[in-house]
Design an enzyme around this catalytic site. Sequence first.
Site, mmCIF file in Angstrom:
data_model
loop_
_atom_site.group_PDB
_atom_site.id
_atom_site.type_symbol
_atom_site.label_atom_id
_atom_site.label_comp_id
_atom_site.label_asym_id
_atom_site.label_seq_id
_atom_site.Cartn_x
_atom_site.Cartn_y
_atom_site.Cartn_z
ATOM 1 N N SER A 44 23.091 -13.629 -18.965
ATOM 2 C CA SER A 44 22.177 -13.401 -17.846
ATOM 3 C C SER A 44 20.993 -14.360 -17.902
ATOM 4 C CB SER A 44 21.703 -11.951 -17.805
ATOM 5 O OG SER A 44 21.121 -11.562 -19.025
ATOM 6 N N GLU A 45 20.516 -14.688 -19.113
ATOM 7 C CA GLU A 45 19.472 -15.699 -19.261
ATOM 8 C C GLU A 45 19.655 -16.518 -20.533
ATOM 9 O OE1 GLU A 45 17.388 -12.878 -16.443
ATOM 10 O OE2 GLU A 45 18.154 -12.516 -18.455
ATOM 11 N N THR A 46 19.258 -17.789 -20.428
ATOM 12 C CA THR A 46 19.173 -18.711 -21.552
ATOM 13 C C THR A 46 17.782 -19.321 -21.511
ATOM 14 O OG1 THR A 46 21.531 -19.219 -21.471
ATOM 15 C CG2 THR A 46 20.108 -20.837 -22.553
#
Length: 276
Positions: A44-46
């Site tokens: 979902s996020e990096t």
Amino acid sequence: MRRFSQVDVFSSEPLAGNPVAVVHDADGLDAAQMQRFAQWTNLSETTFLLPPSDHAADYRLRIFTPGGELPFAGHPTIGSAHAWLEAGGAPRSAVELVQECGAGLVRVRRGQRLAFAAPPLLREGPVSAEERVAVLTALALTDDDVVDLSWGDNGPGWVVALLRDASAVLAVRPDWSSFGDLDIGVVGAYPADSPCAVEVRAFSPGLGVVEDPVTGSLNASIGQWLAGDRLPTSYVASQGTALGRAGRVYVERDGDTVWVGGDATTTVSGTVELGP
């Protein structure tokens, strides 16, 4: 080669929270390289840790979903702060650190668990009649299913639906074809004697995240809207149940500030090759 961490956030149970990929010492990478890596991780996020440009900050963070960059996000804030500290980061203060990101400076409190101060909302308050129809259509719900609706945009663009109870939240089956660019959160209360006060779900198909396992920014919005009013000033939110996760988000209103906290555990560490 750059140091790399993958941190599980918002759960004390192994592999039951929301993972964030963290690239340390990301100087020299451009936005296109960061975006390609975020698409590759498919989380979902990096995030990418950088030296701060504001002298009041301890570090700077860039946050990418598979679909684009965000000015702020919650579980990446806690996970990246954890990774930065674990890698030897030395904050100016013994009690908190300061993250610089697209939304400005975000305070992160240290203690039993890390907690960030919810940033100011970019948009809040009631939705229009047209927006209400769009949200209900996307969630495949009727007017009778929704107790209230409010904007809670702190970067990702959240609009939040309060449902009658936690069971109603878990029963939601969205109409994905009707979402457009909406990012929708839903929340409903558990019975008063339950370990968690509410169940939360987060839907962001436009950002490349159909349903997010556990979402700090959304829980911050919910706390700013409901804590001390329809919810206690301090409570625990459950999220991820519908996905087989066991997310726990600790929300506390202290005056005008809402703190959002959770556990963080490094599950993967090593190096990554991302260019010069």
